[in-house]
Design a protein around this motif. Structure first.
Motif, PDB file in Angstrom:
ATOM      1  N   ASN A   1     -37.106 -31.389  43.427  1.00 60.74           N
ATOM      2  CA  ASN A   1     -38.270 -30.731  42.808  1.00 60.74           C
ATOM      3  C   ASN A   1     -38.210 -30.686  41.284  1.00 60.74           C
ATOM      4  O   ASN A   1     -39.158 -30.206  40.655  1.00 60.74           O
ATOM      5  CB  ASN A   1     -38.474 -29.319  43.360  1.00 60.74           C
ATOM      6  CG  ASN A   1     -38.891 -29.339  44.816  1.00 60.74           C
ATOM      7  OD1 ASN A   1     -39.655 -30.205  45.240  1.00 60.74           O
ATOM      8  ND2 ASN A   1     -38.377 -28.400  45.598  1.00 60.74           N
ATOM      9  N   GLU A   2     -37.143 -31.162  40.666  1.00 61.98           N
ATOM     10  CA  GLU A   2     -37.151 -31.299  39.215  1.00 61.98           C
ATOM     11  C   GLU A   2     -38.050 -32.473  38.836  1.00 61.98           C
ATOM     12  O   GLU A   2     -38.335 -33.360  39.650  1.00 61.98           O
ATOM     13  CB  GLU A   2     -35.743 -31.519  38.670  1.00 61.98           C
ATOM     14  CG  GLU A   2     -34.893 -30.261  38.645  1.00 61.98           C
ATOM     15  CD  GLU A   2     -33.637 -30.417  37.804  1.00 61.98           C
ATOM     16  OE1 GLU A   2     -33.351 -29.493  37.016  1.00 61.98           O
ATOM     17  OE2 GLU A   2     -32.945 -31.449  37.936  1.00 61.98           O
ATOM     18  N   ILE A   3     -38.504 -32.476  37.579  1.00 62.21           N
ATOM     19  CA  ILE A   3     -39.376 -33.541  37.088  1.00 62.21           C
ATOM     20  C   ILE A   3     -38.560 -34.490  36.221  1.00 62.21           C
ATOM     21  O   ILE A   3     -37.859 -34.065  35.298  1.00 62.21           O
ATOM     22  CB  ILE A   3     -40.546 -32.965  36.265  1.00 62.21           C
ATOM     23  CG1 ILE A   3     -41.360 -31.988  37.117  1.00 62.21           C
ATOM     24  CG2 ILE A   3     -41.436 -34.087  35.748  1.00 62.21           C
ATOM     25  CD1 ILE A   3     -42.425 -31.240  36.334  1.00 62.21           C
ATOM     26  N   VAL A   4     -38.640 -35.776  36.527  1.00 63.35           N
ATOM     27  CA  VAL A   4     -37.924 -36.786  35.767  1.00 63.35           C
ATOM     28  C   VAL A   4     -38.914 -37.785  35.186  1.00 63.35           C
ATOM     29  O   VAL A   4     -39.867 -38.194  35.847  1.00 63.35           O
ATOM     30  CB  VAL A   4     -36.864 -37.501  36.643  1.00 63.35           C
ATOM     31  CG1 VAL A   4     -37.499 -38.155  37.856  1.00 63.35           C
ATOM     32  CG2 VAL A   4     -36.083 -38.538  35.825  1.00 63.35           C
ATOM     33  N   LEU A   5     -38.693 -38.145  33.928  1.00 67.01           N
ATOM     34  CA  LEU A   5     -39.486 -39.171  33.255  1.00 67.01           C
ATOM     35  C   LEU A   5     -38.681 -40.455  33.242  1.00 67.01           C
ATOM     36  O   LEU A   5     -37.559 -40.494  32.718  1.00 67.01           O
ATOM     37  CB  LEU A   5     -39.819 -38.741  31.826  1.00 67.01           C
ATOM     38  CG  LEU A   5     -40.456 -39.806  30.917  1.00 67.01           C
ATOM     39  CD1 LEU A   5     -41.810 -40.254  31.455  1.00 67.01           C
ATOM     40  CD2 LEU A   5     -40.592 -39.271  29.485  1.00 67.01           C
ATOM     41  N   VAL A   6     -39.253 -41.527  33.826  1.00 63.90           N
ATOM     42  CA  VAL A   6     -38.581 -42.831  33.891  1.00 63.90           C
ATOM     43  C   VAL A   6     -39.377 -43.829  33.068  1.00 63.90           C
ATOM     44  O   VAL A   6     -40.518 -44.153  33.404  1.00 63.90           O
ATOM     45  CB  VAL A   6     -38.452 -43.323  35.345  1.00 63.90           C
ATOM     46  CG1 VAL A   6     -37.825 -44.716  35.374  1.00 63.90           C
ATOM     47  CG2 VAL A   6     -37.642 -42.343  36.178  1.00 63.90           C
ATOM     48  N   TYR A   7     -38.774 -44.326  32.003  1.00 64.67           N
ATOM     49  CA  TYR A   7     -39.413 -45.365  31.198  1.00 64.67           C
ATOM     50  C   TYR A   7     -39.233 -46.730  31.869  1.00 64.67           C
ATOM     51  O   TYR A   7     -38.201 -47.017  32.460  1.00 64.67           O
ATOM     52  CB  TYR A   7     -38.781 -45.434  29.810  1.00 64.67           C
ATOM     53  CG  TYR A   7     -39.077 -44.262  28.912  1.00 64.67           C
ATOM     54  CD1 TYR A   7     -40.372 -44.006  28.467  1.00 64.67           C
ATOM     55  CD2 TYR A   7     -38.056 -43.404  28.496  1.00 64.67           C
ATOM     56  CE1 TYR A   7     -40.642 -42.930  27.625  1.00 64.67           C
ATOM     57  CE2 TYR A   7     -38.317 -42.337  27.654  1.00 64.67           C
ATOM     58  CZ  TYR A   7     -39.613 -42.101  27.231  1.00 64.67           C
ATOM     59  OH  TYR A   7     -39.868 -41.042  26.401  1.00 64.67           O
ATOM     60  N   GLY A   8     -40.253 -47.570  31.742  1.00 61.92           N
ATOM     61  CA  GLY A   8     -40.133 -48.956  32.183  1.00 61.92           C
ATOM     62  C   GLY A   8     -39.975 -49.105  33.676  1.00 61.92           C
ATOM     63  O   GLY A   8     -38.950 -49.597  34.160  1.00 61.92           O
ATOM     64  N   ALA A   9     -40.993 -48.706  34.426  1.00 56.62           N
ATOM     65  CA  ALA A   9     -40.904 -48.729  35.886  1.00 56.62           C
ATOM     66  C   ALA A   9     -40.658 -50.125  36.450  1.00 56.62           C
ATOM     67  O   ALA A   9     -40.082 -50.264  37.528  1.00 56.62           O
ATOM     68  CB  ALA A   9     -42.182 -48.161  36.488  1.00 56.62           C
ATOM     69  N   THR A  10     -41.085 -51.171  35.754  1.00 56.80           N
ATOM     70  CA  THR A  10     -40.926 -52.524  36.289  1.00 56.80           C
ATOM     71  C   THR A  10     -39.617 -53.181  35.866  1.00 56.80           C
ATOM     72  O   THR A  10     -39.346 -54.318  36.250  1.00 56.80           O
ATOM     73  CB  THR A  10     -42.111 -53.420  35.867  1.00 56.80           C
ATOM     74  OG1 THR A  10     -42.148 -53.510  34.438  1.00 56.80           O
ATOM     75  CG2 THR A  10     -43.424 -52.875  36.384  1.00 56.80           C
ATOM     76  N   SER A  11     -38.805 -52.488  35.074  1.00 57.26           N
ATOM     77  CA  SER A  11     -37.485 -53.005  34.735  1.00 57.26           C
ATOM     78  C   SER A  11     -36.539 -52.788  35.909  1.00 57.26           C
ATOM     79  O   SER A  11     -36.826 -52.017  36.831  1.00 57.26           O
ATOM     80  CB  SER A  11     -36.935 -52.287  33.497  1.00 57.26           C
ATOM     81  OG  SER A  11     -36.657 -50.919  33.799  1.00 57.26           O
ATOM     82  N   GLY A  12     -35.391 -53.436  35.875  1.00 56.32           N
ATOM     83  CA  GLY A  12     -34.430 -53.277  36.958  1.00 56.32           C
ATOM     84  C   GLY A  12     -33.945 -51.842  37.097  1.00 56.32           C
ATOM     85  O   GLY A  12     -33.962 -51.275  38.198  1.00 56.32           O
ATOM     86  N   VAL A  13     -33.507 -51.225  35.989  1.00 57.89           N
ATOM     87  CA  VAL A  13     -33.015 -49.847  36.076  1.00 57.89           C
ATOM     88  C   VAL A  13     -34.150 -48.878  36.362  1.00 57.89           C
ATOM     89  O   VAL A  13     -33.966 -47.865  37.044  1.00 57.89           O
ATOM     90  CB  VAL A  13     -32.247 -49.425  34.795  1.00 57.89           C
ATOM     91  CG1 VAL A  13     -30.903 -50.127  34.706  1.00 57.89           C
ATOM     92  CG2 VAL A  13     -33.079 -49.638  33.540  1.00 57.89           C
ATOM     93  N   GLY A  14     -35.343 -49.166  35.867  1.00 54.75           N
ATOM     94  CA  GLY A  14     -36.490 -48.310  36.147  1.00 54.75           C
ATOM     95  C   GLY A  14     -36.844 -48.320  37.619  1.00 54.75           C
ATOM     96  O   GLY A  14     -37.088 -47.271  38.239  1.00 54.75           O
ATOM     97  N   MET A  15     -36.874 -49.515  38.202  1.00 56.82           N
ATOM     98  CA  MET A  15     -37.141 -49.655  39.625  1.00 56.82           C
ATOM     99  C   MET A  15     -36.124 -48.892  40.458  1.00 56.82           C
ATOM    100  O   MET A  15     -36.458 -48.202  41.431  1.00 56.82           O
ATOM    101  CB  MET A  15     -37.134 -51.142  39.978  1.00 56.82           C
ATOM    102  CG  MET A  15     -37.148 -51.491  41.449  1.00 56.82           C
ATOM    103  SD  MET A  15     -35.470 -51.687  42.158  1.00 56.82           S
ATOM    104  CE  MET A  15     -34.872 -53.116  41.274  1.00 56.82           C
ATOM    105  N   ALA A  16     -34.852 -48.998  40.068  1.00 54.97           N
ATOM    106  CA  ALA A  16     -33.793 -48.302  40.803  1.00 54.97           C
ATOM    107  C   ALA A  16     -33.903 -46.787  40.618  1.00 54.97           C
ATOM    108  O   ALA A  16     -33.765 -46.022  41.584  1.00 54.97           O
ATOM    109  CB  ALA A  16     -32.431 -48.794  40.322  1.00 54.97           C
TER     110      ALA A  16
END
Length: 342
Positions: A168-183
């Motif tokens: 339930n915490e909120i996380v901001l992920v930059y670059g969703a289509t990058s490898g680390v973003g996807m993971a």
């Protein structure tokens, strides 16, 4: 044999598929015929040269791979046998180091990465220490398996082991289509966090949603900070950073009281600034993270076997098309992982 080997640093024009001598297998090593490997941003950084790091040249690129065991050294004590299908754990280390003995391999001064500190996996055959070889997930193809280790190890270490992201915490992920973003999106979704992901164009929004992002923001078309604050008025609990100066100030602006920024990269540069008053008054934390421990790799591998973490492959290239593969990543045209086949 064929291999992607660099002899000097430079842009993509230095890349080529070379013919080099096939290695013989020492008594304490295992020889693997590589069926698939993947391209990471690390390959581009290594190709360009990493300031302050004296990389061994000539060097075979590639940190991720999967294949078939063709020879096991006579002194190897392992459950791995000839003809076994295997996946490669990309971290290297001295087994006698105290940090390694304590299960913190990636904190060891002896820690290295295949394809950076020593020859990597973009080669027809490779010689590896048994510590790097694990059974390939039976439900995944060679290409699928090769697409996952480094980015999932890195992202799991960042979100779970370092930032301690909670349900339930909120996380901001930059670059969703990058490898680390996807993971990162898949890892955060699995533990029940709320995910805000960013993409660079409208065509990538659906991809991020399919990965599991709850909210997707096109950072090139909108005021990203305002949109994030509407979604999370009290700020985000964790920022998954791997960009650097281009996103750093926004990361600080949207971070909650008690929030954590965890970073594994500096794609747009190395130097950022911090207003220390905000940092200590809001009791925020900034932490770095590199790769992951063997324990982390095993946890990721278990999730892969159970098909909780899924591969998202962008495109498959032959070794001879290595320049095109690098340019696709550098120009940010990829949606997920880029695969190389010998």
């Amino acid at each position: 044999m064929k291999a992607i080997q660099i002899k000097r640093h430079g842009d993509s024009s230095i890349l080529k598929c070379s013919d080099i001598e096939e290695p013989s297998c020492p008594k304490n090593k295992i020889k693997v015929k590589i069926k698939a490997s993947s391209v990471n941003h690390l390959d581009i950084w290594v190709r360009n040269g990493i300031p302050g790091l004296n990389l061994p040249l000539p060097l075979i690129l590639g940190s991720d791979g999967s294949g078939v065991v063709v020879e096991v050294g006579s002194q190897v004590s392992s459950d791995i046998n000839v003809n076994d299908e295997v996946i490669i754990q990309p971290g290297t280390y001295n087994k006698n180091c105290k940090m390694v003995i304590n299960g913190k391999e990636n904190f060891s001064r002896t820690y290295g990465i295949l394809g950076e500190t020593e020859d990597g996996l973009q080669s027809e055959y490779v010689i590896l220490d048994p510590i790097n070889i694990f059974p390939k997930p039976s439900k995944l193809s060679f290409s699928d398996s090769a697409s996952m280790p480094l980015v999932f190890m890195t992202s799991y270490q960042m979100l779970i082991e370092r930032a301690k992201l909670q349900e339930n915490e909120i996380v901001l992920v930059y670059g969703a289509t990058s490898g680390v973003g996807m993971a990162a999106i898949q890892i955060a979704k699995d533990i029940g966090a709320k995910i805000i992901a960013t993409v660079g164009n409208q065509n990538k929004i659906k991809y991020a949603e399919n990965l599991g992002a709850d909210y997707v923001i096109n950072h090139s078309k909108s005021n990203m900070v305002e949109k994030i604050k509407k979604i999370a008025p009290n700020g985000v609990n964790v920022v998954f950073e791997h960009i650097g100066p281009d996103t750093w100030l926004n990361s600080l602006r949207v971070l909650s009281i008690g929030g954590r920024i965890v970073t594994c990269g500096a794609t747009t540069g190395n130097n950022v600034s911090i207003d220390l008053r905000h940092l200590f008054m809001k009791q925020q934390t900034i932490m770095g993270s590199t790769m992951g421990s063997v324990s982390t790799f095993k946890k990721v591998l278990e999730k892969m076997n159970d098909k909780v973490y899924l591969p998202f492959i962008d495109k498959v290239y032959n070794f001879k098309d290595i320049r095109e593969a690098h340019l696709r990543m550098e120009n940010r045209k990829h949606f997920g992982k880029i695969i190389l086949i010998p």
